[in-house]
Write an enzyme that holds these catalytic residues in place. Structure first.
Site: not given
Length: 499
Positions: A332, A429
């Site tokens: 991310c 994630h």
């Protein structure tokens, strides 16, 4: 429709163990046959999760929902505050971003959110038998009590009996509990059905005289002394002890950079559980050493954390190791940092217009916008992890253009992330939760180091998590007077105990 019974856990301070006590109660009630859901009206955390319908909620309530055996639902956490500075947070209501607000502005507005809170609670209460409610911080913050919507203010709104927990591991637990009770108003004290001493190490008999005196002074029962339980269950943000881990003792050394605004570090719990992977967190170049893998995790503020990385010398250290062949993974915000350019010319990420050079380890460019992508996804990893099935979620602002090979391909055919040599980046994630990527990563690092991977595969993340929930529930059930807790909710305790 039927209305659920409820119990609320408040603490004498942040870190008193409310989240894990609530997870334990969720598990216990589910084991006893009750449909159980967690609830926290307002959560402040950088660890968040995206639900199946693409909404954002705090991870603590996700863990509690998993403990209860139910799917996480944004109604379990209607307000999520994600700190973006020392004095402000991104405000998320019912899973959607309402904007960034300074603390003063949020406190001025938060009472207007009570209808959202009660709507979420009432919806859950119509579908479940028991709601386990978590408070926040302390109910005795006398400067904040007038506008409280998460501790006694919420308990009053939903008529919740309250368990008050103190942390004996930090010391002064009798003063914590007595002082908190004394600072409450009479109607607030009346809501407390029991006191809990949490995180106790040693012989509980030594505590007995103190417990009797505490009960005499507060005129409240102590319903349990919960031992310091060694369970591996996801923690909240910077209070997590795992972030203090500095030494790796397993054959493979994994160094995770502890960014100032680190978020979703729970992505890496499956790595910690692998028999070959020693996971540690580093904050300075001198701590980095010569790891087998460096991880740049997610962050709530990519631009400012990139500047921190640059200023503390970790950027140069990571670049040098990467150019020597050390594997580097960015997730991310960490993935965004690995690219050539981060364009925040609109100031939506950092609060002021700027464009920064990235670490230049991946051929990518990220442009930040106001739009946040939130989605649960499945994907298949590309080389060198080819074939690994991934399940996870995306939760980020910024759009990244890639001029290289993807890290994985989503189920709809969309490429995600980038791979260049031994540097990898992805927006996903939870990428290690399925276990397949963990095994392929460990095998790759072993080959690079000339080691033979162990033949015995560790537990899958789901199986491991279920095992840990049962250990937590069993330990808490033994410690608490569950009959008194059931009675406080107006329910009869199950006739047969599990233990």
């Amino acid at each position: 429709m039927s209305k659920a019974r409820c119990i609320m856990v408040q603490g004498t301070m942040s870190g008193a163990g409310k989240s894990l006590l609530c997870a334990a109660l969720c598990r216990i009630f589910a084991q006893d046959g009750y449909r159980t859901a967690p609830f926290k009206s307002q959560n402040m955390a950088l660890n968040s999760f995206v639900t199946r319908d693409g909404l954002e909620m705090g991870r603590a309530q996700v863990v509690q929902a998993q403990a209860a055996g139910v799917e996480p639902d944004v109604r379990m956490n209607p307000i999520l505050l994600k700190p973006s500075s020392d004095i402000g947070s991104q405000v998320i209501v019912n899973g959607e971003v309402r904007g960034d607000m300074p603390a003063k502005e949020y406190f001025r507005r938060k009472k207007a959110l009570i209808p959202d809170i009660l709507r979420a609670y009432d919806d859950l209460a119509s579908e479940f038998d028991i709601i386990v409610i978590e408070g926040a911080g302390s109910p005795a913050e006398i400067n904040l009590k007038a506008d409280d919507i998460v501790n006694m203010g919420l308990a009053r709104l939903v008529a919740a009996p309250v368990l008050l927990a103190g942390d004996i591991d930090r010391g002064g637990v009798f003063a914590q509990l007595y002082g908190t009770v004394e600072l409450l108003e009479p109607d607030e004290r009346a809501r407390i059905c029991g006191l809990i001493i949490n995180k106790f190490r040693g012989d509980v008999e030594i505590l007995r005289p103190g417990l009797a005196m505490l009960e005499e002074k507060t005129r409240l029962p102590v319903v349990g002394v919960v031992p310091y339980l060694k369970v591996d269950i996801e923690d909240e943000d910077s209070l997590s002890e795992r972030l203090q881990q500095k030494n790796a003792v397993k054959p493979l050394d994994v160094a995770i950079v502890r960014l100032p605004h680190i978020s979703n570090f729970t992505d890496f719990m499956p790595l910690e559980q692998h028999p070959l992977l020693g996971v540690r967190y580093v904050q300075a170049a001198r701590e980095l050493g010569m790891p087998d893998l460096i991880i740049l995790p997610g962050t709530k503020n990519t631009v400012n954390d990139l500047l921190w990385l640059r200023q503390c010398g970790l950027e140069t250290a990571v670049q040098k190791l990467a150019r020597r062949g050390t594997a580097v993974l960015g997730v991310c915000g960490g993935y965004q940092m690995l690219g050539g350019m981060l364009d925040d010319s609109a100031g939506t990420e950092s609060g002021r217009p700027q464009t920064l050079r990235g670490l230049e380890l991946l051929p990518t460019r990220t442009v930040f916008t106001l739009e946040k992508r939130r989605a649960q996804v499945t994907a298949t990893a590309a080389a060198p992890f080819a074939g690994a099935a991934l399940t996870g979620y995306e939760i980020h602002t910024g759009r990244t253009t890639v001029e290289g090979a993807p890290f994985c391909t989503l189920a709809d055919g969309t490429p995600d992330g980038c791979v260049q040599g031994s540097v990898f980046g992805t927006y996903l994630h939870g990428l290690f939760d399925s276990g397949e990527l963990t095994e392929k990563l460990a095998a790759l690092l072993c080959r690079r180091k000339g080691l033979a991977p162990e033949t015995a595969a560790p537990l899958t993340m789901q199986a491991y998590r279920e095992q840990q929930f049962d250990l937590l529930a069993d330990g808490v059930r033994r410690a608490l007077d569950m009959s008194a807790i059931y009675a406080a909710m107006g329910l009869a305790a199950p006739k047969e105990e599990r233990l």
